[in-house]
Design a protein around this motif. Structure first.
Motif, PDB file in Angstrom:
ATOM      1  N   SER A   1       0.572  -4.729  -4.355  1.00  0.00           N
ATOM      2  CA  SER A   1       0.539  -3.495  -3.569  1.00  0.00           C
ATOM      3  C   SER A   1       1.639  -2.547  -3.677  1.00  0.00           C
ATOM      4  CB  SER A   1       0.156  -3.900  -2.153  1.00  0.00           C
ATOM      5  OG  SER A   1      -0.923  -4.615  -2.097  1.00  0.00           O
ATOM      6  N   PHE A   2       2.933  -2.910  -3.667  1.00  0.00           N
ATOM      7  CA  PHE A   2       4.195  -2.127  -3.753  1.00  0.00           C
ATOM      8  C   PHE A   2       4.026  -1.357  -4.983  1.00  0.00           C
ATOM      9  CE2 PHE A   2       5.239  -5.160  -0.564  1.00  0.00           C
ATOM     10  CZ  PHE A   2       5.556  -4.529   0.791  1.00  0.00           C
ATOM     11  N   THR A   3       3.315  -1.717  -5.957  1.00  0.00           N
ATOM     12  CA  THR A   3       3.157  -0.931  -7.232  1.00  0.00           C
ATOM     13  C   THR A   3       2.076   0.144  -7.331  1.00  0.00           C
ATOM     14  OG1 THR A   3       1.641  -2.329  -8.523  1.00  0.00           O
ATOM     15  CG2 THR A   3       4.219  -2.830  -8.534  1.00  0.00           C
ATOM     16  N   LEU A   4       1.178   0.208  -6.390  1.00  0.00           N
ATOM     17  CA  LEU A   4       0.162   0.945  -6.175  1.00  0.00           C
ATOM     18  C   LEU A   4       0.361   2.444  -5.991  1.00  0.00           C
ATOM     19  CD1 LEU A   4      -2.258  -1.171  -3.689  1.00  0.00           C
ATOM     20  CD2 LEU A   4      -2.566  -0.848  -6.508  1.00  0.00           C
ATOM     21  N   PRO A   5      -0.299   3.353  -6.419  1.00  0.00           N
ATOM     22  CA  PRO A   5      -0.186   4.907  -6.205  1.00  0.00           C
ATOM     23  C   PRO A   5       0.267   5.114  -4.724  1.00  0.00           C
ATOM     24  CG  PRO A   5      -1.990   4.443  -7.794  1.00  0.00           C
ATOM     25  CD  PRO A   5      -1.739   3.301  -7.121  1.00  0.00           C
ATOM     26  N   LYS A   6       1.115   5.953  -4.483  1.00  0.00           N
ATOM     27  CA  LYS A   6       1.687   6.382  -3.049  1.00  0.00           C
ATOM     28  C   LYS A   6       0.307   7.020  -2.264  1.00  0.00           C
ATOM     29  CE  LYS A   6       6.464   6.942  -3.982  1.00  0.00           C
ATOM     30  NZ  LYS A   6       6.653   5.772  -3.472  1.00  0.00           N
ATOM     31  N   THR A   7       0.099   6.287  -1.070  1.00  0.00           N
ATOM     32  CA  THR A   7      -0.945   6.871  -0.121  1.00  0.00           C
ATOM     33  C   THR A   7      -0.219   7.212   1.021  1.00  0.00           C
ATOM     34  OG1 THR A   7      -2.381   5.419  -1.449  1.00  0.00           O
ATOM     35  CG2 THR A   7      -3.277   6.527   0.743  1.00  0.00           C
ATOM     36  N   PRO A   8       0.312   8.454   1.345  1.00  0.00           N
ATOM     37  CA  PRO A   8       0.978   8.725   2.470  1.00  0.00           C
ATOM     38  C   PRO A   8       0.071   8.522   3.753  1.00  0.00           C
ATOM     39  CG  PRO A   8       0.370  10.856   1.330  1.00  0.00           C
ATOM     40  CD  PRO A   8      -0.081   9.432   0.629  1.00  0.00           C
ATOM     41  N   PRO A   9       0.637   8.733   5.101  1.00  0.00           N
ATOM     42  CA  PRO A   9      -0.193   8.522   6.239  1.00  0.00           C
ATOM     43  C   PRO A   9      -1.005   9.775   6.257  1.00  0.00           C
ATOM     44  CG  PRO A   9       2.004   8.028   6.640  1.00  0.00           C
ATOM     45  CD  PRO A   9       2.059   8.509   5.290  1.00  0.00           C
TER      46      PRO A   9
ATOM     47  N   SER B   1      -8.121   3.867  -2.413  1.00  0.00           N
ATOM     48  CA  SER B   1      -8.725   4.340  -3.160  1.00  0.00           C
ATOM     49  C   SER B   1      -9.085   5.775  -3.241  1.00  0.00           C
ATOM     50  CB  SER B   1     -10.100   3.482  -3.548  1.00  0.00           C
ATOM     51  OG  SER B   1      -9.894   2.159  -3.817  1.00  0.00           O
ATOM     52  N   PHE B   2      -9.665   6.126  -2.095  1.00  0.00           N
ATOM     53  CA  PHE B   2     -10.368   7.460  -1.861  1.00  0.00           C
ATOM     54  C   PHE B   2      -9.163   8.573  -2.173  1.00  0.00           C
ATOM     55  CE2 PHE B   2     -13.675   5.482   0.939  1.00  0.00           C
ATOM     56  CZ  PHE B   2     -14.534   5.524   0.091  1.00  0.00           C
ATOM     57  N   PHE B   3      -8.188   8.107  -1.661  1.00  0.00           N
ATOM     58  CA  PHE B   3      -6.824   9.351  -1.918  1.00  0.00           C
ATOM     59  C   PHE B   3      -6.526   9.519  -3.327  1.00  0.00           C
ATOM     60  CE2 PHE B   3      -2.382  10.880  -2.038  1.00  0.00           C
ATOM     61  CZ  PHE B   3      -2.528  11.467  -0.803  1.00  0.00           C
ATOM     62  N   GLN B   4      -6.987   8.592  -4.343  1.00  0.00           N
ATOM     63  CA  GLN B   4      -6.390   8.825  -5.698  1.00  0.00           C
ATOM     64  C   GLN B   4      -7.656   9.464  -6.500  1.00  0.00           C
ATOM     65  OE1 GLN B   4      -3.398   8.244  -6.260  1.00  0.00           O
ATOM     66  NE2 GLN B   4      -3.210   7.081  -4.269  1.00  0.00           N
ATOM     67  N   MET B   5      -9.006   9.579  -5.723  1.00  0.00           N
ATOM     68  CA  MET B   5     -10.146   9.921  -6.498  1.00  0.00           C
ATOM     69  C   MET B   5     -10.312  11.659  -6.325  1.00  0.00           C
ATOM     70  SD  MET B   5     -12.569   6.892  -5.729  1.00  0.00           S
ATOM     71  CE  MET B   5     -12.207   5.358  -6.226  1.00  0.00           C
ATOM     72  N   ASN B   6     -10.746  12.374  -7.350  1.00  0.00           N
ATOM     73  CA  ASN B   6     -11.111  13.906  -7.249  1.00  0.00           C
ATOM     74  C   ASN B   6     -12.664  14.014  -6.903  1.00  0.00           C
ATOM     75  OD1 ASN B   6     -12.263  13.139  -9.518  1.00  0.00           O
ATOM     76  ND2 ASN B   6     -10.525  14.107 -10.584  1.00  0.00           N
TER      77      ASN B   6
ATOM     78  N   ASN C   1       3.108   4.463   4.534  1.00  0.00           N
ATOM     79  CA  ASN C   1       2.018   4.448   3.544  1.00  0.00           C
ATOM     80  C   ASN C   1       1.143   3.263   3.479  1.00  0.00           C
ATOM     81  OD1 ASN C   1       3.727   6.820   2.800  1.00  0.00           O
ATOM     82  ND2 ASN C   1       3.655   6.139   0.339  1.00  0.00           N
ATOM     83  N   ALA C   2      -0.153   3.664   2.976  1.00  0.00           N
ATOM     84  CA  ALA C   2      -1.142   2.703   3.284  1.00  0.00           C
ATOM     85  C   ALA C   2      -0.753   1.474   2.190  1.00  0.00           C
ATOM     86  CB  ALA C   2      -2.460   3.375   2.927  1.00  0.00           C
ATOM     87  N   GLU C   3      -0.244   1.739   0.883  1.00  0.00           N
ATOM     88  CA  GLU C   3      -0.079   0.624   0.099  1.00  0.00           C
ATOM     89  C   GLU C   3       0.908  -0.339   0.409  1.00  0.00           C
ATOM     90  OE1 GLU C   3       3.146   3.468  -1.026  1.00  0.00           O
ATOM     91  OE2 GLU C   3       0.964   3.848  -0.509  1.00  0.00           O
ATOM     92  N   ARG C   4       2.182   0.395   1.354  1.00  0.00           N
ATOM     93  CA  ARG C   4       3.218  -0.617   1.778  1.00  0.00           C
ATOM     94  C   ARG C   4       2.625  -1.511   2.905  1.00  0.00           C
ATOM     95  NH1 ARG C   4       7.984   4.127   2.435  1.00  0.00           N
ATOM     96  NH2 ARG C   4       8.175   4.628   0.161  1.00  0.00           N
ATOM     97  N   ILE C   5       1.673  -1.052   3.874  1.00  0.00           N
ATOM     98  CA  ILE C   5       1.171  -1.741   4.872  1.00  0.00           C
ATOM     99  C   ILE C   5       0.250  -3.048   4.201  1.00  0.00           C
ATOM    100  CG2 ILE C   5      -0.417  -1.728   6.945  1.00  0.00           C
ATOM    101  CD1 ILE C   5       0.548   0.712   7.676  1.00  0.00           C
ATOM    102  N   LEU C   6      -0.327  -2.470   3.276  1.00  0.00           N
ATOM    103  CA  LEU C   6      -1.302  -3.487   2.459  1.00  0.00           C
ATOM    104  C   LEU C   6      -0.503  -4.627   2.043  1.00  0.00           C
ATOM    105  CD1 LEU C   6      -4.385  -3.998   1.475  1.00  0.00           C
ATOM    106  CD2 LEU C   6      -3.671  -2.954  -0.648  1.00  0.00           C
ATOM    107  N   GLY C   7       0.815  -4.172   1.220  1.00  0.00           N
ATOM    108  CA  GLY C   7       1.565  -5.218   0.606  1.00  0.00           C
ATOM    109  C   GLY C   7       2.091  -6.192   1.953  1.00  0.00           C
ATOM    110  N   PHE C   8       2.659  -5.714   2.948  1.00  0.00           N
ATOM    111  CA  PHE C   8       3.063  -6.239   4.195  1.00  0.00           C
ATOM    112  C   PHE C   8       1.982  -7.381   4.616  1.00  0.00           C
ATOM    113  CE2 PHE C   8       3.580  -6.954   8.455  1.00  0.00           C
ATOM    114  CZ  PHE C   8       4.524  -7.692   8.821  1.00  0.00           C
ATOM    115  N   LEU C   9       1.023  -6.865   5.001  1.00  0.00           N
ATOM    116  CA  LEU C   9      -0.179  -7.470   5.468  1.00  0.00           C
ATOM    117  C   LEU C   9      -0.573  -8.881   4.744  1.00  0.00           C
ATOM    118  CD1 LEU C   9      -2.488  -4.888   6.993  1.00  0.00           C
ATOM    119  CD2 LEU C   9      -0.844  -6.286   8.247  1.00  0.00           C
ATOM    120  N   HIS C  10      -0.546  -8.518   3.308  1.00  0.00           N
ATOM    121  CA  HIS C  10      -1.026  -9.622   2.225  1.00  0.00           C
ATOM    122  C   HIS C  10       0.243 -10.523   2.039  1.00  0.00           C
ATOM    123  CE1 HIS C  10      -5.176  -8.932   1.318  1.00  0.00           C
ATOM    124  NE2 HIS C  10      -5.115  -7.802   1.104  1.00  0.00           N
ATOM    125  N   LEU C  11       1.326 -10.140   2.119  1.00  0.00           N
ATOM    126  CA  LEU C  11       2.391 -11.240   1.984  1.00  0.00           C
ATOM    127  C   LEU C  11       2.310 -12.097   3.240  1.00  0.00           C
ATOM    128  CD1 LEU C  11       5.180  -9.193   0.472  1.00  0.00           C
ATOM    129  CD2 LEU C  11       3.906 -10.863  -0.671  1.00  0.00           C
TER     130      LEU C  11
END
Length: 412
Positions: free
Chosen positions: A183-191, A119-124, A69-79
């Motif tokens: 980032s780990f609390t962000l909405p899920k964004t699957p691959p 961001s794009f994944f959560q937008m209609n 998931n993109a949000e998990r990678i984002l969290g890891f990279l920033h930590l």
């Protein structure tokens, strides 16, 4: 979009660019004051952005788009980035500092694509909703500059002499750790391409090379790479220049550029409709030349207004060339290779173009270094001014004007 999701995405964007703006703007001044880096060494440090941009597609294409998931990678990279930023804070010489900044930028540059993907994944309706989220990123960059100058005054002459600019890395290390956990609390964004085969051609956007067969797009592509050379001069030298000539609160003053970026973005559709794509890009390139001439002949005394105007031209410089170029690329590529085309342009500009630009800026800075450690800024700024002017003339001669589809303009 739910209000909670809007808040989460806005906070993510704010922190993402607060982190970058909180150390990148003052990097050149820090290296010269704290680590006694040469122009060439400063160029090496700034060039890590380009190496990060070159490597980023591999991280996104081979890892984020396939396995996690993109949000998990984002969290890891920033930590992980928070640790490297703290190590940059503790570094006492350039030799120790450089491996940390190289590692950090390889981790950070992929996050720019990740925050957009999340961001794009959560937008209609991304075309209408994204700008309202992305503006918080610009706000984060502005706030970082104001905090450095007006809250802590780390860029004041006395503070610089005491090495206080080092604290910018501690500040953003904390912010990076906060964003990593958040980032780990962000909405899920699957691959986006889980289970699909991703080729090297997909990662590098090589499908878009077919666009270079068109003369206009080829000229635009070449101009995009070349104009990044004077762009690198601004990123690398602007803050050290303003600090050295004695401008008060230089980092805060540079936020004028981000404010103008927002304002001129609003004017971009008008320019497209009124003057067309070619004139819009030429205006952006002319602004680069004018900006550096203002820097060359202005000062922090009676002619300080010239420096302020030069900073304020950032909106035209960036929006009227780079944002306009992204829109042009989008219109030429079509839906099938749209992502590949944008990836190719990003790789060519922020990767190759700015890599060359930082190297040249470092050589020129060392060439015009005075015996007392100051610089002959007039001569330094004349170089990118002349270069931008030559690129503008070549583009004016060889690029044939063309109108963009009204639907493309309406999307801005």
């Amino acid at each position: 979009m739910k209000n909670l999701v809007r808040f989460q995405l806005s906070a993510m964007m704010f922190l993402e660019f607060f982190i970058w703006g909180g150390w990148f703007v003052t990097l050149g001044t820090f290296l010269g004051n704290n680590l006694e880096a040469t122009g060439t060494q400063t160029a090496m440090a700034f060039s890590t952005q380009s190496w990060g941009a070159i490597i980023a597609p591999f991280i996104i294409g081979l890892i984020a788009d396939k396995f996690f998931n993109a949000e998990r990678i984002l969290g890891f990279l920033h930590l992980a980035g928070a640790v490297l930023l703290f190590m940059m804070y503790t570094s006492e010489d350039f030799g120790t500092f450089y491996p940390y900044i190289l590692g950090y930028m390889i981790l950070y540059m992929p996050t720019l694509a990740l925050v957009n993907s999340i961001s794009f994944f959560q937008m209609n309706d991304p075309e209408k909703q994204f700008s309202g989220i992305r503006v918080f990123g610009t706000l984060g960059w502005i706030i970082a500059g104001l905090v450095i100058s007006l809250v802590f005054a780390w860029d004041a002459p006395e503070a610089r002499a005491e090495g206080m600019l080092r604290n910018t890395f501690l500040m953003v290390a904390i912010a990076s750790a906060v964003l990593g956990l958040f980032s780990f609390t962000l909405p899920k964004t699957p691959p986006s391409s889980k289970g699909e085969k991703v080729t090297l051609s997909d990662i590098l956007g090589l499908e878009a090379l077919a666009l270079l067969k068109g003369r206009n797009f080829l000229m635009f592509f070449i101009a995009s790479v070349l104009i990044c050379i004077p762009l690198a001069f601004y990123y690398q030298n602007a803050n050290p220049f303003l600090s050295e000539v004695g401008m008060e609160d230089p980092t805060a003053m540079m936020t004028i550029g981000q404010i103008s970026e927002v304002l001129f973005l609003l004017l971009l559709p008008f320019f497209f409709k009124k003057f067309g794509f070619k004139i819009t890009l030429l205006a952006g390139m002319l602004a680069w030349a004018l900006r550096y001439l203002l820097f060359a002949y202005g000062n922090a005394g009676e002619l300080v207004y010239m420096l302020i105007i030069g900073i304020a031209l950032h909106g035209i410089c960036y929006d009227f060339f780079f944002v306009a170029g992204q829109i042009y690329t989008d219109s030429k590529a079509g839906p099938k290779i749209k992502s590949a085309a944008q990836g190719l342009i990003t790789l060519a500009t922020y990767g190759v173009g700015m890599l060359i630009g930082f190297y040249v800026a470092g050589l020129i800075s060392d060439l015009y270094l005075n015996a007392d450690g100051s610089h002959d800024w007039e001569q330094i700024w004349i170089v990118p001014a002349g270069f931008a002017f030559v690129v503008m003339i070549l583009f004016a001669i060889f690029f044939k004007n063309e109108k963009l589809d009204k639907k493309v303009i309406e999307k801005i």
